[in-house]
Design an enzyme around this catalytic site. Structure first.
Site, mmCIF file in Angstrom:
data_model
loop_
_atom_site.group_PDB
_atom_site.id
_atom_site.type_symbol
_atom_site.label_atom_id
_atom_site.label_comp_id
_atom_site.label_asym_id
_atom_site.label_seq_id
_atom_site.Cartn_x
_atom_site.Cartn_y
_atom_site.Cartn_z
ATOM 1 N N ARG A 133 0.817 -1.223 0.000
ATOM 2 C CA ARG A 133 0.000 0.000 0.000
ATOM 3 C C ARG A 133 0.846 1.266 0.000
ATOM 4 O O ARG A 133 0.387 2.320 -0.438
ATOM 5 C CB ARG A 133 -0.989 -0.026 1.164
ATOM 6 C CG ARG A 133 -2.195 -0.885 0.832
ATOM 7 C CD ARG A 133 -3.030 -1.171 2.044
ATOM 8 N NE ARG A 133 -2.381 -2.208 2.844
ATOM 9 C CZ ARG A 133 -2.912 -2.766 3.919
ATOM 10 N NH1 ARG A 133 -4.075 -2.387 4.344
ATOM 11 N NH2 ARG A 133 -2.260 -3.702 4.584
ATOM 12 N N GLU A 177 3.459 -9.566 14.751
ATOM 13 C CA GLU A 177 2.828 -10.063 15.979
ATOM 14 C C GLU A 177 3.052 -11.574 16.102
ATOM 15 O O GLU A 177 3.356 -12.089 17.173
ATOM 16 C CB GLU A 177 1.344 -9.721 15.951
ATOM 17 C CG GLU A 177 0.737 -9.724 17.320
ATOM 18 C CD GLU A 177 -0.696 -9.248 17.291
ATOM 19 O OE1 GLU A 177 -1.128 -8.698 16.254
ATOM 20 O OE2 GLU A 177 -1.386 -9.459 18.298
#
Ligand code: AMP
Length: 178
Positions: A61, A98
């Site tokens: 993005r 994560e």
């Protein structure tokens, strides 16, 4: 359009990609012609103030916003790519997600020694991705003083981490509480 108008063009999807995360989706912002143009104008003004000589964008993005900013300033765009995409010897940097790790790669020939680079991405959360990008840009010889984001999630602390790493961190909007 005001920053508040631009914020209104972000689509928020609760519990995506997993429960407890609110996904801040830029698809609806770039799908609005005037909103997309205003976003690029705001980012380009900031990059110009930082005297950017090239824009680096993070796949995927960050390419949407970074490439448009670079073109609007008529300066080069340097892609930070996912692994295995560049057809030349690369500099690579692993970073923690994560769950697990990921890697970014850069063509070291894409940055001249001492070139002033501004980093652009859609969103900063923990800052892990942007910090890896910053390391690569500096290893390739770039001077990185500014990182620009459309969205900041301030509660995740990424902007503070980048600032501690010597960058002027700016975003067009923030979503406190995420
Ligand atoms: P981080 O490395 O934690 O700063 O994560 C930044 C990257 O993950 C950005 O390039 C975003 O595209 C994506 N990301 C992380 N959290 C979100 C979220 N809540 N909504 C949308 N994208 C996100």
């Amino acid at each position: 359009m005001t920053p508040e108008d631009l914020k209104g063009l972000i689509r928020s999807i609760p519990d995506y990609p997993k429960p407890g995360i609110v996904f801040r989706d830029i698809t609806t912002l770039i799908g609005h012609g005037e909103g997309f143009a205003a976003t690029i104008d705001c980012l380009a003004q900031r990059a110009a103030s930082a005297k950017a000589q090239a824009i680096a964008g993070i796949e995927a993005r960050g390419f949407i916003f970074g490439a448009a900013v670079a073109a609007s300033l008529s300066i080069p765009f340097v892609p930070l790519r996912k692994p295995g995409k560049l057809p030349v010897p690369v500099l690579a940097m692993d970073y923690a997600l994560e769950y697990g790790t990921d890697t970014l790669e850069i063509d070291p020939g894409g940055i001249a020694d001492g070139q002033r680079i501004v980093l652009v991405d859609d969103l900063i959360a923990t800052g892990g991705t942007a910090n890896a990008a910053a390391e690569l840009i500096r290893k390739a010889g770039g001077i990185l003083e500014q990182a620009l984001f459309v969205v900041d999630l301030p509660d995740l602390g990424g902007a503070g981490r980048l600032a501690a790493n010597g960058m002027d961190v700016q975003s067009l909007m923030s979503f406190p509480g995420d």
